[in-house]
Design an enzyme around this catalytic site. Sequence first.
Site, PDB file in Angstrom:
ATOM      1  N   GLU A   3       0.816  -1.096  -0.239  1.00  0.00           N
ATOM      2  CA  GLU A   3       0.164  -0.037  -0.001  1.00  0.00           C
ATOM      3  C   GLU A   3       0.890   1.147   0.155  1.00  0.00           C
ATOM      4  O   GLU A   3       2.088   1.362   0.646  1.00  0.00           O
ATOM      5  CB  GLU A   3      -0.867  -0.069   1.292  1.00  0.00           C
ATOM      6  CG  GLU A   3      -1.805  -1.142   1.311  1.00  0.00           C
ATOM      7  CD  GLU A   3      -2.844  -1.485  -0.062  1.00  0.00           C
ATOM      8  OE1 GLU A   3      -3.192  -0.576  -0.711  1.00  0.00           O
ATOM      9  OE2 GLU A   3      -2.921  -2.519  -0.122  1.00  0.00           O
ATOM     10  N   HIS A  33      -7.654  -4.056  -0.042  1.00  0.00           N
ATOM     11  CA  HIS A  33      -6.738  -2.949  -0.139  1.00  0.00           C
ATOM     12  C   HIS A  33      -5.984  -2.758   1.057  1.00  0.00           C
ATOM     13  O   HIS A  33      -5.396  -1.667   1.619  1.00  0.00           O
ATOM     14  CB  HIS A  33      -7.495  -1.578  -0.535  1.00  0.00           C
ATOM     15  CG  HIS A  33      -7.986  -1.548  -1.639  1.00  0.00           C
ATOM     16  ND1 HIS A  33      -7.341  -1.530  -2.806  1.00  0.00           N
ATOM     17  CD2 HIS A  33      -9.294  -1.537  -2.298  1.00  0.00           C
ATOM     18  CE1 HIS A  33      -7.862  -1.379  -3.942  1.00  0.00           C
ATOM     19  NE2 HIS A  33      -9.142  -1.629  -3.588  1.00  0.00           N
ATOM     20  N   ASP A  47      -4.505  -8.887   0.847  1.00  0.00           N
ATOM     21  CA  ASP A  47      -4.556  -8.650  -0.711  1.00  0.00           C
ATOM     22  C   ASP A  47      -3.471  -9.898  -1.316  1.00  0.00           C
ATOM     23  O   ASP A  47      -3.434 -10.475  -2.129  1.00  0.00           O
ATOM     24  CB  ASP A  47      -4.146  -7.454  -1.190  1.00  0.00           C
ATOM     25  CG  ASP A  47      -5.039  -6.312  -1.161  1.00  0.00           C
ATOM     26  OD1 ASP A  47      -6.395  -6.899  -0.636  1.00  0.00           O
ATOM     27  OD2 ASP A  47      -5.148  -5.327  -1.593  1.00  0.00           O
TER      28      ASP A  47
END
Length: 629
Positions: A54, A193, A198
């Site tokens: 991220e 997310h 993920d």
Amino acid sequence: MSDSAGTVTGMSSSLHRLRPVWAGAATDGTAVQLALDEIGTPLSEVTFVVVDLETTGGTPAECAITEIGAVKVRGGQVLGELQTLVDPGGPVPPFIQVLTGITSSMLVGAPRIDEVLPSFLEFARDAVLVAHNAPFDVGFLRAAAARTGHAWPGYRVVDTVRLARRVVTRDEAPNHKLSTLAALFGAAVTPNHRALDDARATVDVLHALLARLGPLGVTHLEDLATATDPVPQEVRRKRTLADGLPDAPGVYLFRGPHDEVLYVGTSTTSLRTRVRSYFTSSEKRSRIQEMVRIAERVDPVVCATPLEARVRELRLIAEHSPRYNRRSRFPERMPWVRLTSEPYPRLSVVREVRDEPGATYVGPFGSQGAATLALEALQESFAIRQCTRRLPLVAPAAASACALADMGRCGAPCIGEQDQHGYGEVVERVRAAMLGDPAPVVAAHAERIEALVDQQRFEEAATVRDRLGAFLRGAARAQRVGPVARCAEIVAARRADDGGWEIVLVRHGRLAATARVDRMTDPRPTIATLRTTAEHVAAPVAPAPAAHPEEADLVLDWLERPGVRIVDVVGTWALPVRTALGDVEPAAAIAAHAAAVLGRPAPRPADRPHAEAPGSVDLTRHAAMPRTA
């Protein structure tokens, strides 16, 4: 054969007797246990590290990592997980906070990337990196490594987006997003997310994609490198034809349904790697793609040295005439220009070099047209007769001359205007240009080109240039090959990259034997074995070598490479001081002639043999090979 001195390979002319081992079978029909390095690494034995990041945005140069999640798997089993938040060194944009749920306050006190990255690199050591849209995640990791001064390990990278585009159709899923694929394959974790979730979802997607790729022939780690190539399934499935091929230089033969040879190729490094490339998108030739669809087997011929591999390729092509090979397969069709041996010699184009005392040859040429151009270059440069009949010593009383005599381009020996002695002087100048210095031919054509250019007759000037080029290339080839064709034996050696020796034995321009010894072995016993067991080669009619002209070119290219050392020469290997070898390109030859006319020294190639006195240059004056390796 083998002995303690190394691997020795005799270059037998009867190559059809070779019985190579191919994938899964020995020459006697029994099964063969393939070694791991022969078939690659099965996907079930590969360690994958599936990573997800991220970030604060989409550009590594301007944005930073906020979270790393990674899962290590092998054989369908999870071996470990890594998850950490990362302080980006600045605030998280509001839209990123909404998308990921990671706020600036959550990152207060989190480690910086220079603290986190070493842990990730250790976690992923010796693994294959996997990511969904890998260029994004790997791009951020590489940029972070560069900023923090860590060397990037150069991982193999697998992109599940590209794999999905290969096997998931639009009928199954509207797109290839991670959430869409996770739903399609029933992943245990729903992407949200956040990096670790993920990554976990990507693990399930990866396993599902590999299950679909298996029937398409993607079963080993090496297959993943080309798994996303747009290759037809019937071609990709034939990748198994490369299984079991050795990781060594040699020649490979694609065979068809009736055991016919479809194509012969060579690899100077790895047969297995080269053959595998035929089943990927890197192969663009339509004829070869057609051949691969037909092929049912690939036979390897392992060679001791890269030179042997290239030579065997030429010989096998000449022997089998494979329909998918376009290289020269018919050496007997390569023409020569001959200066005949008769009372009044003339020039002609012939198909072979014959044992004809007094005749002179240049060539061979790649085509009849090239040979004709070379013949015309000589006829334009010297007043030699162009009629084709054999002339008697005494001209008949009723004989008449052709138009060339009226133009001053022939001395007309046909009507007695030029006696044998006078005509012989012209012939000797022609022979000297063919065998040695081409300067008179270059000068005549340079003068003609200059006149045509002044008159702006550029197309005619180009034709004259092509004539000169054809002659120079043919003369240079004969002058280069002729000495080695006359030489009974040349033994030479060259240091290999691993410190060992490549040893080559050449007889009359033909590769008769070759061997390779390691750096700890004295090469002298191997050389003695080569000289005893090498192929017997009968002396040819020079300048034609005792091999395909292209083979002689390959041998000479090897002998002239830097670092090659001459061990022994039986006979004489020498060149005239002035030859066509330095003037092979017509433009360079004309420039050299112009420089000479203007009183400046003409440039000569740096690798041209140097002679201290007129005569011949001895090509064996190289540094001798040391007595021990």
